[in-house]
Motif scaffolding. Structure first.
Motif, PDB file in Angstrom:
ATOM      1  N   LYS A  90       5.098  -4.675  68.259  1.00  0.00           N
ATOM      2  CA  LYS A  90       3.977  -4.090  68.530  1.00  0.00           C
ATOM      3  C   LYS A  90       3.086  -4.191  67.372  1.00  0.00           C
ATOM      4  CE  LYS A  90       3.245   0.457  68.602  1.00  0.00           C
ATOM      5  NZ  LYS A  90       2.586   1.828  69.029  1.00  0.00           N
ATOM      6  N   ASP A  91       4.023  -3.749  66.113  1.00  0.00           N
ATOM      7  CA  ASP A  91       3.089  -3.815  64.796  1.00  0.00           C
ATOM      8  C   ASP A  91       2.759  -5.132  64.472  1.00  0.00           C
ATOM      9  OD1 ASP A  91       5.357  -1.642  62.797  1.00  0.00           O
ATOM     10  OD2 ASP A  91       3.800  -1.232  64.235  1.00  0.00           O
ATOM     11  N   LEU A  92       3.314  -6.201  64.768  1.00  0.00           N
ATOM     12  CA  LEU A  92       2.875  -7.761  64.584  1.00  0.00           C
ATOM     13  C   LEU A  92       1.422  -7.745  65.283  1.00  0.00           C
ATOM     14  CD1 LEU A  92       3.503 -10.476  64.046  1.00  0.00           C
ATOM     15  CD2 LEU A  92       4.373 -10.848  66.129  1.00  0.00           C
ATOM     16  N   PHE A  93       1.005  -7.536  66.351  1.00  0.00           N
ATOM     17  CA  PHE A  93      -0.227  -7.815  67.039  1.00  0.00           C
ATOM     18  C   PHE A  93      -1.091  -6.971  66.109  1.00  0.00           C
ATOM     19  CE2 PHE A  93      -3.619  -8.619  69.833  1.00  0.00           C
ATOM     20  CZ  PHE A  93      -3.935  -7.511  70.168  1.00  0.00           C
ATOM     21  N   LEU A 146      -0.975  -5.692  63.219  1.00  0.00           N
ATOM     22  CA  LEU A 146      -1.214  -6.060  61.730  1.00  0.00           C
ATOM     23  C   LEU A 146      -2.001  -7.642  61.737  1.00  0.00           C
ATOM     24  CD1 LEU A 146       2.237  -5.409  60.205  1.00  0.00           C
ATOM     25  CD2 LEU A 146       0.191  -4.065  59.870  1.00  0.00           C
ATOM     26  N   THR A 147      -1.775  -8.416  62.688  1.00  0.00           N
ATOM     27  CA  THR A 147      -2.487  -9.601  62.674  1.00  0.00           C
ATOM     28  C   THR A 147      -3.818  -9.390  63.097  1.00  0.00           C
ATOM     29  OG1 THR A 147      -0.217 -10.722  63.695  1.00  0.00           O
ATOM     30  CG2 THR A 147      -2.551 -11.724  63.834  1.00  0.00           C
ATOM     31  N   TYR A 148      -4.177  -8.541  63.987  1.00  0.00           N
ATOM     32  CA  TYR A 148      -5.617  -8.091  64.306  1.00  0.00           C
ATOM     33  C   TYR A 148      -6.279  -7.695  63.060  1.00  0.00           C
ATOM     34  CZ  TYR A 148      -9.469  -6.534  66.532  1.00  0.00           C
ATOM     35  OH  TYR A 148     -10.911  -6.270  66.824  1.00  0.00           O
ATOM     36  N   ALA A 161      -5.645  -8.321  59.958  1.00  0.00           N
ATOM     37  CA  ALA A 161      -5.830  -9.405  58.877  1.00  0.00           C
ATOM     38  C   ALA A 161      -6.872 -10.476  59.524  1.00  0.00           C
ATOM     39  CB  ALA A 161      -4.507 -10.324  58.813  1.00  0.00           C
ATOM     40  N   LEU A 162      -6.744 -10.496  60.508  1.00  0.00           N
ATOM     41  CA  LEU A 162      -8.027 -11.205  61.392  1.00  0.00           C
ATOM     42  C   LEU A 162      -9.434 -10.529  60.772  1.00  0.00           C
ATOM     43  CD1 LEU A 162      -9.321 -13.357  63.347  1.00  0.00           C
ATOM     44  CD2 LEU A 162      -9.041 -11.766  65.293  1.00  0.00           C
ATOM     45  N   PHE A 175      -3.085   1.374  61.616  1.00  0.00           N
ATOM     46  CA  PHE A 175      -3.128   1.271  60.205  1.00  0.00           C
ATOM     47  C   PHE A 175      -4.450   1.383  59.703  1.00  0.00           C
ATOM     48  CE2 PHE A 175       1.233   0.736  61.055  1.00  0.00           C
ATOM     49  CZ  PHE A 175       1.429  -0.497  62.023  1.00  0.00           C
TER      50      PHE A 175
END
Lengths: 181, 165
Positions: A16-19, A21-23, A25-26, A115
């Motif tokens: 879940k964090d991956l999505f 966090l990636t968002y 960063a985007l 975050f």
């Protein structure tokens, strides 16, 4: 029998964090590339649209929803099934007009901003979660429904709630509405 | 719970978006686009590394860190383990501190046709993950260079070269 490895709680959290966090960063990258908030918002919406057109297939394959006969049914499915499935939250729904074509989704919790404490400096018009609007708009279009989807309120901007407004633009085929006389 | 597909869809859109701006960037431009993706992956990898439970991270030696990437990290991120890990002990052609991680069905390549058809496109779909590996390693105190290569989709190899400071 022990659970398959990827179902362990600590792994699901990482997933879940991956999505999220990636968002993040985007959004950070888009803020670097575009000075104006409107441009970042526009790109997030455009990317969301691209995702939505493909996500709807994934959603229909997983959820086996029945055919809908009204805009309210569709909104309920978006709030109670789709949001739950992909983001683990269930926004509440309000209908904003007597014609029952304008609705709001009120997000009490929003995993995308887990975050994020506040908008970056100088970015007060940034619609951080604009990807969601594009996703909804793209998904609806793939089932032949045109809609305007925007953020009406945003906690990150100081509003008390986060509210997504969905306005259907064309009438559904009237035959489907007509009650049997 | 955010489904794994959301990340996959977002990743695909990010790759498409970075290329849409300049469809024919030339070698210099392409490198820049790849490094933008790699940089994003790095930041995400760092953040993920910071979120891992501390008990998971008691490593006795370098190889344990790599095994962790192949098993725990890969499972958490891609719902499968890395298929093989080669070190210079097994392949003497590899210098010390170089590891080759092979995934025979890498999820971010699976949706593309298998074989050689989209070989040219493959690096775009690996850049973010290379950064992710490099970022996670960085949080674990390991400085590295990570590159990836594809001989035939959806199999790919990640080469991790540990940088001694």
């Amino acid at each position: 029998m022990s659970r398959p490895a990827h179902r362990r709680p600590e792994y699901r959290k990482i997933n879940k964090d991956l999505f999220v966090l990636t968002y993040g960063a985007l959004v950070a990258q888009l803020c670097k590339d575009y000075e104006k908030d409107e441009d970042v918002n526009k790109y997030l919406d455009k990317m969301g649209y691209g995702i939505g057109t493909r996500l709807v297939e994934d959603f229909l394959a997983r959820s086996c929803v029945r055919r809908c006969h009204s805009y309210s049914e569709i909104i309920d499915i978006i709030a109670q099934v789709a949001f739950k499935m992909y983001l683990g939250i269930t926004p509440s729904v309000t209908c904003n007009n007597s014609g029952r074509s304008e609705f709001s989704l009120i997000l009490d919790k929003n995993p995308l901003v887990e975050f994020v404490e506040e908008l970056p400096a100088g970015r007060s018009s940034l619609c951080y979660c604009n990807l969601l609007c594009g996703i909804i708009r793209g998904a609806l279009e793939m089932v032949h429904l045109a809609a305007d989807v925007t953020f009406l309120q945003d906690r990150l901007k100081g509003d008390s709630v986060t509210e997504i407004g969905i306005t259907f633009l064309k009438k559904l085929d009237e035959k489907k509405y007509r009650r049997k006389k | 719970m955010a489904d794994a597909v959301l990340f996959e869809f977002l990743h695909t859109e990010m790759v498409a978006e970075l290329w849409a701006r300049d469809p024919d960037p030339g070698p210099g431009g392409q490198k820049m686009n790849l490094s933008v993706l790699e940089g994003m992956g790095f930041r995400v990898g760092q953040a993920l590394g910071e979120r891992l439970p501390r008990e998971m991270l008691a490593f006795r030696e370098e190889l344990d860190v790599l095994k962790f990437l192949c098993k725990d990290l890969w499972v958490a991120v891609f719902q499968k383990q890395m298929d093989s890990l080669r070190t210079n002990h097994q392949a003497t052609s590899l210098p010390q501190g170089t590891y080759v991680l092979q995934d025979n069905s890498f999820p971010l390549l699976i949706r593309m046709a298998s074989g050689l058809q989209y070989l040219e496109e493959a690096p775009k779909f690996l850049a973010f993950t290379c950064g992710l590996l490099r970022g996670t390693l960085s949080t674990l105190g390991v400085k590295s260079l990570v590159t990836a290569s594809v001989a035939a989709l959806p199999t790919c190899k990640f080469q991790v070269v540990i940088q001694k400071s």
